[in-house]
Scaffold this active site. Structure first.
Site, PDB file in Angstrom:
ATOM      1  N   ASN A   1      43.082  93.266  37.680  1.00 11.68           N
ATOM      2  CA  ASN A   1      43.659  94.576  37.350  1.00 11.68           C
ATOM      3  C   ASN A   1      44.296  95.252  38.559  1.00 11.68           C
ATOM      4  OD1 ASN A   1      42.707  94.643  34.617  1.00 11.68           O
ATOM      5  ND2 ASN A   1      40.686  95.274  35.345  1.00 11.68           N
TER       6      ASN A   1
ATOM      7  N   TYR B   1      38.791  98.997  38.740  1.00 14.13           N
ATOM      8  CA  TYR B   1      38.519 100.174  37.917  1.00 14.13           C
ATOM      9  C   TYR B   1      38.659 101.457  38.756  1.00 14.13           C
ATOM     10  CZ  TYR B   1      37.271  96.606  34.580  1.00 14.13           C
ATOM     11  OH  TYR B   1      37.336  95.518  33.743  1.00 14.13           O
TER      12      TYR B   1
ATOM     13  N   ASN C   1      36.588  95.519  41.028  1.00 16.80           N
ATOM     14  CA  ASN C   1      37.335  94.924  39.907  1.00 16.80           C
ATOM     15  C   ASN C   1      38.473  95.774  39.344  1.00 16.80           C
ATOM     16  OD1 ASN C   1      35.475  92.958  40.312  1.00 16.80           O
ATOM     17  ND2 ASN C   1      34.395  93.194  38.373  1.00 16.80           N
TER      18      ASN C   1
ATOM     19  N   THR D   1      29.429  92.538  31.172  1.00 13.83           N
ATOM     20  CA  THR D   1      29.841  93.277  29.980  1.00 13.83           C
ATOM     21  C   THR D   1      29.753  92.384  28.756  1.00 13.83           C
ATOM     22  OG1 THR D   1      31.222  94.852  31.115  1.00 13.83           O
ATOM     23  CG2 THR D   1      31.893  94.292  28.879  1.00 13.83           C
TER      24      THR D   1
ATOM     25  N   HIS E   1      29.977 101.183  40.078  1.00 15.66           N
ATOM     26  CA  HIS E   1      30.992 100.131  39.933  1.00 15.66           C
ATOM     27  C   HIS E   1      32.262 100.574  40.669  1.00 15.66           C
ATOM     28  CE1 HIS E   1      33.202  96.810  38.568  1.00 15.66           C
ATOM     29  NE2 HIS E   1      32.927  96.822  37.282  1.00 15.66           N
TER      30      HIS E   1
HETATM   31  C1  FNR Z   1      31.666  89.930  34.393  1.00 19.99           C
HETATM   32  N1  FNR Z   1      31.629  90.594  35.626  1.00 19.99           N
HETATM   33  C2  FNR Z   1      31.368  91.951  35.670  1.00 19.99           C
HETATM   34  N2  FNR Z   1      31.329  92.611  36.860  1.00 19.99           N
HETATM   35  C3  FNR Z   1      30.980  93.911  36.927  1.00 19.99           C
HETATM   36  O1  FNR Z   1      30.918  94.466  38.027  1.00 19.99           O
HETATM   37  N3  FNR Z   1      30.652  94.598  35.792  1.00 19.99           N
HETATM   38  C4  FNR Z   1      30.701  94.028  34.556  1.00 19.99           C
HETATM   39  O2  FNR Z   1      30.378  94.681  33.550  1.00 19.99           O
HETATM   40  C5  FNR Z   1      31.105  92.665  34.478  1.00 19.99           C
HETATM   41  N4  FNR Z   1      31.207  92.029  33.278  1.00 19.99           N
HETATM   42  C6  FNR Z   1      31.451  90.669  33.205  1.00 19.99           C
HETATM   43  C7  FNR Z   1      31.442  90.024  31.959  1.00 19.99           C
HETATM   44  C8  FNR Z   1      31.624  88.651  31.889  1.00 19.99           C
HETATM   45  C9  FNR Z   1      31.593  87.978  30.550  1.00 19.99           C
HETATM   46  C10 FNR Z   1      31.837  87.906  33.078  1.00 19.99           C
HETATM   47  C11 FNR Z   1      31.988  86.404  33.029  1.00 19.99           C
HETATM   48  C12 FNR Z   1      31.852  88.551  34.305  1.00 19.99           C
HETATM   49  C13 FNR Z   1      31.676  89.819  36.877  1.00 19.99           C
HETATM   50  C14 FNR Z   1      30.284  89.268  37.198  1.00 19.99           C
HETATM   51  O3  FNR Z   1      29.402  90.325  37.556  1.00 19.99           O
HETATM   52  C15 FNR Z   1      30.315  88.246  38.373  1.00 19.99           C
HETATM   53  O4  FNR Z   1      30.850  88.863  39.517  1.00 19.99           O
HETATM   54  C16 FNR Z   1      31.133  87.015  38.040  1.00 19.99           C
HETATM   55  O5  FNR Z   1      30.812  86.509  36.759  1.00 19.99           O
HETATM   56  C17 FNR Z   1      30.950  85.898  39.096  1.00 19.99           C
HETATM   57  O6  FNR Z   1      29.626  85.444  39.109  1.00 19.99           O
HETATM   58  P1  FNR Z   1      29.214  84.026  38.405  1.00 19.99           P
HETATM   59  O7  FNR Z   1      29.411  84.215  36.936  1.00 19.99           O
HETATM   60  O8  FNR Z   1      30.152  82.990  38.948  1.00 19.99           O
HETATM   61  O9  FNR Z   1      27.785  83.802  38.807  1.00 19.99           O
END
Ligand code: FNR
Length: 347
Positions: free
Chosen positions: A234, A179, A177, A27, A174
């Protein structure tokens, strides 16, 4: 050392990836005021087109799904057209991209949709405020009625169809997390006493109805799901949640989805009630294509694939810091370290 990441992976007859590195959904809160993706977003995704598959930032299926500012949508013609600019840009560079379909449930705030109900499985609020908007305190949601649930399922399916119209190669639902879909899957947020609550089968019903409606609309070969069996965001964990996922995951395996994706920030985190990490638990109950994620490097991810812990690797934060992540890993070049300050700009 990481050469196993650079071989193709066939999901099914529709979809083969050029390599095993996925860009995780991230995001960025950079859509315009009408939640339409911008040209800057198209350029950002196109710079990452050499990922085997990009999963878009979470994209809301309808107005009351919004919990953060400027998150893109997939429910108006302008949003669909805006996404077409993004998907065209990615395809022109030989990439593939799925849309991540999102409804935040009780993490939504009426500030973003001009009032109206916040919907969840039950009237159980999440504590706190919208990030960086302290005046927006999370509200006690309304427990979705059976009529609300029917409409939500229909709206997920419509958003999936809109994603295909917008040029996406498929969708990732999704379900992770904390939601909306996850709110049905955990006891913390699901206190229902009807056919959507209490038992593992009932608590899985909403997730499976969404999956089935989307599969019916766009095909299982283009449908994926992200889940968080371990509550970490959450959401409070409950040992009884294990039964829900023990039921849900074999049911999903019957449905021939493109892939299942764990939702976690650090996959070294162990959950007592899952008997280990998210990826080890998912592997033990789900026999099909699994995407691992969560604080992996190309080296640790490659080793995990070699050890058959999962099939494909999703990379999040390092992709924010390195648009050329795939090329750098291929060459063994040094990566720019990720910092939260990078979130203010689309590089
Ligand atoms: C996320 N993550 C995330 N997950 C998801 O399912 N939808 C999303 O829109 C987001 N947005 C998001 C924004 C930001 C800024 C971060 C840092 C993380 C979680 C992401 O997909 C991932 O699971 C984690 O960042 C862990 O992976 P890395 O970053 O350690 O490779």
């Amino acid at each position: 050392m990481t050469s196993n990441l650079f071989t193709p992976y066939k999901f099914n007859d529709t979809l083969t990836l050029a390599n095993k590195i996925l860009m995780a959904p991230l995001t960025r809160c950079m859509a315009d005021d009408d939640l339409v993706p911008t040209q800057a977003m198209a350029d950002y995704y196109a710079r990452r087109a050499d990922a085997g598959l990009i999963i878009s930032e979470a994209t809301i299926i309808r107005p009351d799904g919004q919990g953060y500012p400027h998150t893109p949508g997939l429910f108006t013609p302008a949003q669909i057209n805006g996404w077409r600019v993004v998907t065209d840009a990615v395809h022109q560079k030989g990439g593939k991209i799925f849309a991540q379909l999102w409804h935040t449930g009780r993490v939504a705030h009426p500030h973003f949709f001009a009032g109206g109900d916040v919907l969840s499985a039950s009237a159980q609020a999440v504590e706190g405020t919208v990030p960086r908007m302290r005046e927006l305190i999370y509200q006690t949601p309304k427990a979705a009625s059976l009529e609300d649930i029917k409409q939500l399922v229909a709206d997920y399916a419509q958003a999936a169809e809109n994603a295909i119209d917008g040029g996406f190669d498929g969708v990732e639902i999704h379900g992770a997390n904390g939601y909306l879909i996850d709110q049905f899957l955990h006891h913390d947020s699901n206190r229902r006493e009807d056919e959507y609550g209490q038992s593992a089968e009932n608590m899985s019903r909403f997730a499976l109805e969404v999956v089935d409606a989307i599969v019916a609309r766009i095909g299982g070969d283009r449908t994926a799901l992200r889940v968080s069996p371990g509550a970490y965001f959450n959401m409070a964990g409950d040992p009884r949640d294990r039964d829900v996922f023990d039921y849900l995951l074999p049911e999903l395996a019957k449905r021939d989805l493109a892939f299942l994706h764990g939702g976690i920030f650090d996959d070294s985190m162990e959950f007592d009630y899952l008997g280990g990490t998210i990826s080890s638990y998912l592997r033990s109950v789900y026999p099909k294509t699994l995407v691992g994620v969560g604080s992996y490097t190309a080296e640790t991810g490659s080793a995990a694939i070699a050890a058959n812990k999962f099939d494909l690797l999703a990379i999040g934060r390092p992709f924010i810091a390195n648009p050329d992540y795939v090329e750098k890993v291929r060459k063994g070049a040094e990566l720019v370290p990720y910092a939260d300050t990078m979130l203010s700009e689309l590089i």
